[in-house]
Design a protein around this motif. Structure first.
Motif, short mmCIF file in Angstrom:
data_model
loop_
_atom_site.label_atom_id
_atom_site.label_comp_id
_atom_site.label_asym_id
_atom_site.label_seq_id
_atom_site.Cartn_x
_atom_site.Cartn_y
_atom_site.Cartn_z
N ARG A 94 -5.51 0.18 -0.76
CA ARG A 94 -4.44 0.11 0.21
C ARG A 94 -4.47 -1.25 0.87
O ARG A 94 -4.82 -1.37 2.04
CB ARG A 94 -4.59 1.21 1.24
CG ARG A 94 -4.18 2.57 0.74
CD ARG A 94 -4.46 3.60 1.78
NE ARG A 94 -3.88 4.88 1.47
CZ ARG A 94 -2.65 5.24 1.81
NH1 ARG A 94 -1.87 4.41 2.45
NH2 ARG A 94 -2.20 6.44 1.49
N LEU A 95 -4.12 -2.28 0.13
CA LEU A 95 -4.02 -3.61 0.71
C LEU A 95 -2.67 -3.71 1.40
O LEU A 95 -1.85 -2.79 1.32
CB LEU A 95 -4.12 -4.67 -0.38
CG LEU A 95 -5.46 -4.73 -1.11
CD1 LEU A 95 -5.37 -5.69 -2.28
CD2 LEU A 95 -6.57 -5.14 -0.16
N PHE A 96 -2.43 -4.82 2.08
CA PHE A 96 -1.10 -5.12 2.59
C PHE A 96 -0.45 -5.97 1.51
O PHE A 96 -0.59 -7.19 1.49
CB PHE A 96 -1.19 -5.84 3.93
CG PHE A 96 -1.97 -5.05 4.95
CD1 PHE A 96 -1.65 -3.72 5.21
CD2 PHE A 96 -3.01 -5.62 5.64
CE1 PHE A 96 -2.37 -2.99 6.14
CE2 PHE A 96 -3.73 -4.89 6.58
CZ PHE A 96 -3.40 -3.57 6.82
N PRO A 97 0.25 -5.33 0.55
CA PRO A 97 0.55 -5.97 -0.73
C PRO A 97 1.38 -7.25 -0.66
O PRO A 97 1.12 -8.18 -1.40
CB PRO A 97 1.28 -4.88 -1.51
CG PRO A 97 1.74 -3.90 -0.50
CD PRO A 97 0.76 -3.96 0.63
N SER A 98 2.35 -7.32 0.24
CA SER A 98 3.23 -8.50 0.18
C SER A 98 2.77 -9.61 1.13
O SER A 98 3.44 -10.61 1.28
CB SER A 98 4.68 -8.11 0.45
OG SER A 98 4.86 -7.83 1.81
N LEU A 99 1.61 -9.42 1.76
CA LEU A 99 1.08 -10.48 2.63
C LEU A 99 0.01 -11.28 1.89
O LEU A 99 -0.56 -10.82 0.92
CB LEU A 99 0.49 -9.87 3.90
CG LEU A 99 1.45 -9.04 4.76
CD1 LEU A 99 0.73 -8.46 5.96
CD2 LEU A 99 2.64 -9.86 5.22
N GLU B 270 -5.11 -14.31 3.29
CA GLU B 270 -5.53 -14.67 4.63
C GLU B 270 -4.97 -13.70 5.67
O GLU B 270 -5.70 -13.25 6.57
CB GLU B 270 -5.05 -16.10 4.95
CG GLU B 270 -5.51 -16.52 6.32
CD GLU B 270 -5.00 -17.89 6.73
OE1 GLU B 270 -4.39 -18.58 5.90
OE2 GLU B 270 -5.23 -18.25 7.89
N GLU C 2 -4.08 -18.40 0.04
CA GLU C 2 -2.63 -18.35 0.24
C GLU C 2 -1.92 -17.44 -0.75
O GLU C 2 -0.70 -17.35 -0.75
CB GLU C 2 -2.04 -19.77 0.13
CG GLU C 2 -2.58 -20.77 1.14
CD GLU C 2 -2.25 -20.38 2.58
OE1 GLU C 2 -1.15 -19.82 2.80
OE2 GLU C 2 -3.08 -20.61 3.47
N GLU C 3 -2.69 -16.81 -1.63
CA GLU C 3 -2.05 -15.94 -2.63
C GLU C 3 -1.58 -14.65 -1.98
O GLU C 3 -2.16 -14.16 -1.03
CB GLU C 3 -3.05 -15.59 -3.75
CG GLU C 3 -3.56 -16.76 -4.54
CD GLU C 3 -2.50 -17.39 -5.42
OE1 GLU C 3 -1.61 -16.64 -5.88
OE2 GLU C 3 -2.54 -18.61 -5.60
N ILE C 4 -0.51 -14.10 -2.57
CA ILE C 4 -0.03 -12.80 -2.12
C ILE C 4 -0.99 -11.74 -2.68
O ILE C 4 -1.35 -11.78 -3.86
CB ILE C 4 1.40 -12.55 -2.66
CG1 ILE C 4 2.37 -13.62 -2.13
CG2 ILE C 4 1.88 -11.16 -2.30
CD1 ILE C 4 2.58 -13.62 -0.65
N SER D 202 -0.90 -8.70 -3.68
CA SER D 202 -0.60 -7.90 -4.86
C SER D 202 -0.58 -8.73 -6.14
O SER D 202 -0.54 -8.17 -7.23
CB SER D 202 0.73 -7.17 -4.69
OG SER D 202 1.77 -8.11 -4.60
N SER D 203 -0.59 -10.06 -6.00
CA SER D 203 -0.57 -10.89 -7.21
C SER D 203 -1.98 -11.19 -7.70
O SER D 203 -2.16 -11.80 -8.75
CB SER D 203 0.19 -12.19 -6.95
OG SER D 203 -0.58 -13.03 -6.12
N PRO E 49 -5.65 -10.61 -9.40
CA PRO E 49 -6.18 -9.73 -10.44
C PRO E 49 -6.84 -8.51 -9.80
O PRO E 49 -7.33 -8.59 -8.68
CB PRO E 49 -7.23 -10.59 -11.13
CG PRO E 49 -6.87 -11.98 -10.81
CD PRO E 49 -6.19 -11.96 -9.48
N TYR E 50 -6.84 -7.41 -10.51
CA TYR E 50 -7.24 -6.15 -9.94
C TYR E 50 -8.64 -6.17 -9.30
O TYR E 50 -8.84 -5.70 -8.19
CB TYR E 50 -7.17 -5.06 -11.01
CG TYR E 50 -7.47 -3.70 -10.47
CD1 TYR E 50 -6.55 -3.03 -9.67
CD2 TYR E 50 -8.67 -3.07 -10.74
CE1 TYR E 50 -6.82 -1.79 -9.16
CE2 TYR E 50 -8.95 -1.83 -10.24
CZ TYR E 50 -8.04 -1.18 -9.45
OH TYR E 50 -8.31 0.05 -8.94
N GLN F 95 -8.57 -7.75 -6.05
CA GLN F 95 -7.93 -6.91 -5.04
C GLN F 95 -8.96 -5.94 -4.45
O GLN F 95 -8.98 -5.70 -3.25
CB GLN F 95 -6.77 -6.12 -5.65
CG GLN F 95 -5.59 -6.99 -6.00
CD GLN F 95 -4.32 -6.18 -6.27
OE1 GLN F 95 -4.16 -5.08 -5.79
NE2 GLN F 95 -3.44 -6.74 -7.08
#
Lengths: 258, 337
Positions: A89-94, A97, A147-149, A151-152, A154-155, A158
């Motif tokens: 349960r990440l904050f996928p589109s953020l 950082e 600075e990567e989003i 959800s982008s 690698p698993y 994440q």
């Protein structure tokens, strides 16, 4: 060693289904305990109950002597207990950082007006959060992903971010729900090293739900085995390995095996 | 904002440029164009404030028109000229608001409109914000119906469906852009603090936010209340700009326009709402002659709606939004083991 997390007679019913029955736990400060069991044994439900995501039907949960049974998850987090999730349960589109910055929430003190007026104390705190995030990113070797989003990523990264985020929260007790799920063996081994390292560096007390036996056997000092919602065995990894009940729970009763 | 204090200076510089531009506009533009510029400012305030709730906190509220109505009627009643009150059958102010011989100046009246809108947001937010997704949208829409119905029926305060006219014309380009600056500044500060981060966390994953210590209700309410304040301000400015308000102006249609502006511009972005408001109003006034010439009234609304569909299909993140969450590497996802 002092018990930091104590659970007594915990029950959880979903309608007619008893997911957890008479669960108990005495987690000493600074230890890593493992929680294992077959699918549907109620491991994640136990975590949900302890972290306040679900409310128990019966029982008591004490954290540092405080009865947190009916506390909200955010109150429990503020006391110093947080967790990760099996189904990420990440904050996928953020960004990475931002995911980490958010996690400093319980320690951030600056008020609404300070933020509005950008007072020096507000900037000091933001800078402090930035440094904290830097340290964690370095420890997790994720500085390049800053600075990567989320959800982008690698698993495997994440999953690491999920743990990193929980660490920014600076908990005393951390519940890891299948941290190595979906990883390959190499990644899981690296993760075990990392978890051992943060355990030492942050003097964390941890509880780990796992499926990968070598992973949890190498990590935990004591292991609880859950089956049909109740603890069927408790002991050192050695004892668990040779426990007849555990073998039966995982493989079925002896004479049924061809 | 990593560069810290510096960003504030840029903001101040932008503000000065905006006021310089506003001054030039009053010198060189005709009244019609000035009218459009002020309207753009008012709609921008409404859209920027809606962005806090709908964009950052992820609460898709459709109640914005109701907060604007509360702001509009409040500041109208507080500033309405004494001499006309009897003729319009509007009450004198009660003692705690200054007494029967007192008329509020413009700025505090607008603030009061915002405050009352916030209070309303607090009252309805407590139950409504417990709902999620579509349920929240529908419930907030219900709030618009309640407020417009009250405005129609509480004739002693609002003169009912015929509305109030002869409202003092206080709103000008300077007031509008001052309030726009305040709105953008406040929301920008919130978004770049722990408060805004908590809101975004709730939008992204409420459970995860909660186990990291974010109390959902607190931050949802905060976004709702702050958004409502500036909606109330926009409503007040609107009342003192058009000089006449009627209940139906604050119906779902107003909410729809603001929501379209926000989505078109880009939810959860700093510039998006303003870009959306300005471009849609530009379109509206550019197409107005066409609509009148063809005598197809409602053509602009149809174009709005079509535009919304097109944007949703081809650039769902809005005009200034960045594509988000593009998976570079996809691995099986959740493990079922």
């Amino acid at each position: 060693m002092a018990t930091i997390l104590k659970v007594e007679g915990l029950w959880k019913n979903f309608g007619g289904l008893t997911a957890v029955s008479d669960y108990f736990l005495e987690l000493p400060e600074g230890e890593i305990y493992g929680l294992i069991g077959p699918n549907g044994a109620g491991k994640t439900t136990v975590f949900n109950l302890i972290s306040g995501v679900l409310k128990p039907s019966k029982g008591r949960i004490l954290f540092q002597g405080i009865d947190i049974t009916w506390f909200r998850p955010d109150q429990i987090a503020a006391l110093g207990l947080t967790r990760t999730f099996q189904n990420l349960r990440l904050f996928p589109s953020l960004t990475v950082e931002m995911n980490l910055r958010i996690a400093y929430h319980t320690h951030a003190r600056s008020g609404f007006l300070a933020a509005l007026l950008s007072t020096p104390s507000f900037f000091r705190e933001e800078k402090e959060i930035g440094q904290k995030v830097d340290r964690i990113l370095e420890l997790f070797e994720m500085s390049d992903f800053r600075e990567e989003i989320a959800s982008s990523l690698p698993y495997g990264w994440q999953r690491k971010l999920d743990i990193a985020r929980a660490l920014v929260c600076e908990p005393q007790v951390l519940l890891l729900d299948e941290p190595s799920a979906g990883m390959n063996t190499k990644e899981a081994e690296d993760l075990a090293v990392l978890i051992r390292r943060i355990h030492e560096e942050f003097r964390l007390t941890m509880m780990v739900v796992e499926h990968r036996m070598p992973f949890v056997m190498g990590l935990a000092s004591r292991i609880q085995v859950l089956d049909y919602g109740s603890v069927i065995a408790f002991g050192t990894p050695e004892e668990i390995r040779n426990n007849q009940k555990v073998i039966e729970a995982y493989l079925g009763v002896g004479d049924l095996i061809a | 904002m990593k560069q810290g204090i510096r960003a504030e200076w840029y903001f101040l510089l932008g503000g000065l440029l905006l006021f310089g531009g506003a001054f030039l506009a009053t010198q060189f533009l005709n009244r019609y164009l000035l009218y459009i510029l002020v309207l753009m400012g008012i709609y921008s305030i409404a859209t920027v404030s809606l962005n806090l709730t709908n964009g950052y906190a992820g609460l898709f509220s459709l109640g914005h028109a109701a907060f604007m109505a509360i702001g509009a009627y409040t500041s109208t009643l507080l500033t309405f000229p004494l001499a006309l009150r009897e003729a319009y059958e509007l009450p004198m102010l009660p003692a705690f608001l200054g007494g029967p011989n007192f008329v509020w100046p413009f700025f505090p009246a607008i603030c009061m409109g915002g405050v009352l809108a916030s209070v309303a947001a607090l009252l309805i937010g407590a139950p409504v914000l417990r709902l999620r997704g579509h349920y929240l949208s529908v419930a907030s829409l219900g709030f618009v119906v309640i407020v417009t119905t009250l405005a129609k029926t509480m004739k002693g305060l609002t003169r009912g469906p015929m509305g109030i006219s002869a409202i003092p014309s206080y709103t000008n380009i300077y007031w509008t852009y001052l309030w726009l600056l305040i709105t953008v500044y406040v929301i920008w500060r919130i978004v770049n603090s722990r408060f805004g981060r908590a809101m975004m966390a709730l939008r992204e994953d409420e459970t995860a936010a909660q186990v990291l210590g974010v109390y959902p209700m607190k931050y949802k309410l905060m976004s709702f209340v702050v958004g409502a304040f500036f909606a109330g301000v926009a409503g007040g400015l609107y009342a003192h700009f058009t000089k006449a308000i009627r209940p139906f102006e604050f119906s779902f249609f107003l909410t729809f326009q603001i929501v379209v502006m926000l989505i078109l511009g880009g939810m959860g972005t700093t510039a998006g709402p303003i870009v959306g408001a300005v471009s849609l109003l530009t379109l509206r006034y550019a197409l107005k002659p066409l609509e009148e010439h063809l005598k197809i009234y409602g053509l602009i609304e149809i174009i709005y709606a079509v535009l919304l569909i097109v944007v949703m299909l081809f650039k769902p993140e809005g005009l200034v939004g960045q594509k988000r969450g593009v998976k570079k590497i996809t691995v099986g996802g959740k493990s079922s083991a």
